[in-house]
Design an enzyme around this catalytic site. Structure first.
Site, PDB file in Angstrom:
ATOM      1  N   ASP A  12      73.974  39.417  50.200  1.00  0.00           N
ATOM      2  CA  ASP A  12      73.515  38.273  49.229  1.00  0.00           C
ATOM      3  C   ASP A  12      73.339  38.897  47.682  1.00  0.00           C
ATOM      4  OD1 ASP A  12      73.382  35.900  50.424  1.00  0.00           O
ATOM      5  OD2 ASP A  12      71.277  36.433  51.351  1.00  0.00           O
ATOM      6  N   LYS A  37      89.281  36.294  49.430  1.00  0.00           N
ATOM      7  CA  LYS A  37      87.575  36.179  50.468  1.00  0.00           C
ATOM      8  C   LYS A  37      88.755  36.804  51.844  1.00  0.00           C
ATOM      9  CE  LYS A  37      83.358  36.892  51.593  1.00  0.00           C
ATOM     10  NZ  LYS A  37      81.864  37.525  51.649  1.00  0.00           N
ATOM     11  N   VAL A 119      82.817  41.961  52.071  1.00  0.00           N
ATOM     12  CA  VAL A 119      81.891  41.016  53.089  1.00  0.00           C
ATOM     13  C   VAL A 119      80.683  42.041  52.822  1.00  0.00           C
ATOM     14  CG1 VAL A 119      81.526  41.429  55.053  1.00  0.00           C
ATOM     15  CG2 VAL A 119      83.721  40.246  54.402  1.00  0.00           C
TER      16      VAL A 119
HETATM   17  N1  LIG Z   1      73.764  34.445  39.157  1.00  0.00           N
HETATM   18  C1  LIG Z   1      73.442  33.817  39.978  1.00  0.00           C
HETATM   19  N2  LIG Z   1      72.692  32.599  39.339  1.00  0.00           N
HETATM   20  C2  LIG Z   1      72.297  31.710  40.036  1.00  0.00           C
HETATM   21  N3  LIG Z   1      71.983  32.229  41.896  1.00  0.00           N
HETATM   22  C3  LIG Z   1      72.994  32.761  42.309  1.00  0.00           C
HETATM   23  C4  LIG Z   1      73.260  33.670  41.381  1.00  0.00           C
HETATM   24  N4  LIG Z   1      74.002  34.849  41.977  1.00  0.00           N
HETATM   25  C5  LIG Z   1      73.907  34.425  43.192  1.00  0.00           C
HETATM   26  N5  LIG Z   1      73.640  33.618  43.512  1.00  0.00           N
HETATM   27  C6  LIG Z   1      73.050  32.279  45.026  1.00  0.00           C
HETATM   28  O1  LIG Z   1      72.737  33.787  45.794  1.00  0.00           O
HETATM   29  C7  LIG Z   1      73.184  33.253  46.445  1.00  0.00           C
HETATM   30  C8  LIG Z   1      73.431  35.211  47.330  1.00  0.00           C
HETATM   31  O2  LIG Z   1      75.234  34.933  46.428  1.00  0.00           O
HETATM   32  P1  LIG Z   1      76.574  35.995  46.359  1.00  0.00           P
HETATM   33  O3  LIG Z   1      76.943  34.030  47.839  1.00  0.00           O
HETATM   34  O4  LIG Z   1      77.470  35.276  45.231  1.00  0.00           O
HETATM   35  O5  LIG Z   1      76.350  36.594  47.632  1.00  0.00           O
HETATM   36  P2  LIG Z   1      77.797  37.765  48.054  1.00  0.00           P
HETATM   37  O6  LIG Z   1      77.033  38.646  48.076  1.00  0.00           O
HETATM   38  O7  LIG Z   1      79.136  37.241  47.888  1.00  0.00           O
HETATM   39  O8  LIG Z   1      76.861  36.915  49.605  1.00  0.00           O
HETATM   40  P3  LIG Z   1      77.852  37.446  50.842  1.00  0.00           P
HETATM   41  O9  LIG Z   1      76.910  39.012  51.205  1.00  0.00           O
HETATM   42  O10 LIG Z   1      77.132  36.360  51.829  1.00  0.00           O
HETATM   43  O11 LIG Z   1      79.385  37.218  50.891  1.00  0.00           O
HETATM   44  C9  LIG Z   1      74.446  32.367  46.969  1.00  0.00           C
HETATM   45  O12 LIG Z   1      73.185  31.125  47.337  1.00  0.00           O
HETATM   46  C10 LIG Z   1      74.634  32.027  45.543  1.00  0.00           C
HETATM   47  O13 LIG Z   1      74.440  30.777  45.005  1.00  0.00           O
HETATM   48 MG   LIG Z   2      79.899  36.008  49.454  1.00  0.00          MG
END
Ligand SMILES: Nc1ncnc2c1ncn2[C@@H]1O[C@H](COP(=O)(O)OP(=O)(O)OP(=O)(O)O)[C@@H](O)[C@H]1O
Ligand SMILES: [Mg+2]
Length: 245
Positions: A12, A37, A119
């Site tokens: 996240d 991914k 991941v």
């Molecule tokens: N800069 C941003 N502005 C608005 N929302 C964001 C931003 N960055 C992340 N989010 C939101 O926060 C959440 C987590 O972001 P993201 O999915 O990119 O994380 P992740 O590291 O890829 O997570 P995972 O480990 O599940 O793959 C998502 O709901 C995304 O829409």
């Molecule tokens: Mg992700």
């Protein structure tokens, strides 16, 4: 294969948003970019009963790839929203890591620049004892660590950078995600100062919190422009090309 592996301090943190932002910027520059991914969990069944993950949907759109290119960018999609090794065990699925690695390498030949989203964080298990760090070491791409400005971020980011170093993984830099310029104060600025000081790695951008962006909703709202404005895209490209040393 030229590209970057995008990891983070934690799940996240914003790996998908940042991978998508870099992909969208490269695409807008006319570069043949792929956003992978390789393993996803938390997938939902589409109309044909095929599992699809939000991350893959978002990345396909960000890189301007068509639905029929899904299998070029995602090789394992599991339903339970758990780390892949556990999600696979839960569903009685075997993950063939050799097939995942060759899928990444094949995509690396297909695209001029290949971004690979991990991941969770680096120690997340993908299959049995094989972790994200093992995949990073195997692919040999320079890594980006995505982190957020919050209390505890110095610790998580320094530990992640230290683990990368221990595993012989080159880190090109750190990207701070969900930066709120209007509210940034001592906590946020000292995060950056100490992260750079203790990791000796550059911060290659502070990506803003933009409520209109949503991974779940596949909403990309000006992602390419935001990346150009807030990320050091030229330096990211130089890192992909091995020119930043
Ligand atoms: N800069 C941003 N502005 C608005 N929302 C964001 C931003 N960055 C992340 N989010 C939101 O926060 C959440 C987590 O972001 P993201 O999915 O990119 O994380 P992740 O590291 O890829 O997570 P995972 O480990 O599940 O793959 C998502 O709901 C995304 O829409
Ligand atoms: Mg992700």
């Amino acid at each position: 294969m030229q590209g970057l592996f995008i990891t983070a301090t934690d799940t996240d943190a914003g790996k998908t948003v940042i991978t998508g932002a870099i992909a969208a910027a490269l695409k807008a520059r006319g570069i043949n970019v792929g956003a992978l991914k390789p393993l996803a969990s938390g997938g939902t069944a589409d109309d044909n009963g095929q599992l699809a993950a939000e991350d893959t949907n978002f990345l396909l759109k960000a890189a301007g790839l068509a639905e029929d290119q899904r299998t070029l960018v995602n090789f394992v999609c599991l339903q339970p929203a758990l780390t892949p090794a556990v999600a696979a065990r839960q569903d009685g699925v075997t993950i063939d890591m050799a097939a995942v690695i060759s899928g990444c390498r094949y995509a690396g030949q297909h695209f001029d620049k290949t971004l690979v989203e991990g991941v969770g964080g680096m120690a997340a298990p993908l299959w049995e004892d094989y972790t994200v760090a093992d995949l990073m070491a195997e692919l040999g791409l320079p890594a980006i660590i995505v982190t957020r400005p919050y209390l505890g971020a110095i610790n998580h980011t320094v530990l992640t950078a230290g683990y990368a170093r221990q595993r012989g993984i080159e880190v090109a830099g750190i990207i701070i995600n969900q930066w709120n310029e209007a509210q940034a104060g001592i906590l946020e600025y000292s995060n950056i100062e100490y992260i750079e000081r203790l990791t000796k790695l550059p911060v290659l951008g502070k990506f803003p919190l933009v409520p209109a962006i949503s991974v779940a909703g596949a909403r990309l709202e000006g992602l390419a422009e935001l990346a150009e404005r807030h990320l050091a895209v030229d330096r990211l490209l130089a890192a992909m090309e091995g020119q930043d040393k």
